[in-house]
Enzyme design. Structure first.
Site, PDB file in Angstrom:
ATOM      1  N   CYS A  24     -29.832 -13.368  14.932  1.00  0.00           N
ATOM      2  CA  CYS A  24     -30.830 -14.145  14.202  1.00  0.00           C
ATOM      3  C   CYS A  24     -32.125 -13.341  14.134  1.00  0.00           C
ATOM      4  O   CYS A  24     -32.925 -13.373  15.057  1.00  0.00           O
ATOM      5  CB  CYS A  24     -31.054 -15.484  14.877  1.00  0.00           C
ATOM      6  SG  CYS A  24     -32.242 -16.522  14.013  1.00  0.00           S
ATOM      7  N   VAL A  25     -32.313 -12.611  13.083  1.00  0.00           N
ATOM      8  CA  VAL A  25     -33.486 -11.783  12.801  1.00  0.00           C
ATOM      9  C   VAL A  25     -33.791 -10.802  13.934  1.00  0.00           C
ATOM     10  O   VAL A  25     -33.442  -9.649  13.844  1.00  0.00           O
ATOM     11  CB  VAL A  25     -34.722 -12.617  12.416  1.00  0.00           C
ATOM     12  CG1 VAL A  25     -35.859 -11.714  11.962  1.00  0.00           C
ATOM     13  CG2 VAL A  25     -34.395 -13.629  11.339  1.00  0.00           C
TER      14      VAL A  25
END
Length: 77
Positions: A24-25
């Site tokens: 996630c990012v």
């Protein structure tokens, strides 16, 4: 020499302790079976900038290569 993903797996208590993982990012998010098997110091030694734990959910802040690291861990599972 172990890869970043292998070191993170070890810090999470091994493959048997990981229920789910995703990128996630800037974070690798993992759900673990047993929180007590997670070694925060080992995760930081593996290159984590920080570790956030909420119950059985662990977020490892690794930077912009989070998706690649998560994919590498998924490949090991």
């Amino acid at each position: 020499m172990a890869t970043k993903a292998e070191k993170i797996v070890a810090g999470l208590g091994g493959l048997d302790n990981i229920v789910e993982v995703e990128g996630c990012v800037t974070r690798v998010r993992a759900e673990v079976e047993h929180r007590e098997n997670v070694d925060d110091a080992a995760l930081k030694a593996a290159g984590a900038h920080g570790v956030v734990v909420m119950g059985d959910a662990v977020q490892i802040v690794v930077g912009s290569d989070a998706d690649r690291v998560a994919a590498d861990i998924e490949d090991m599972m």
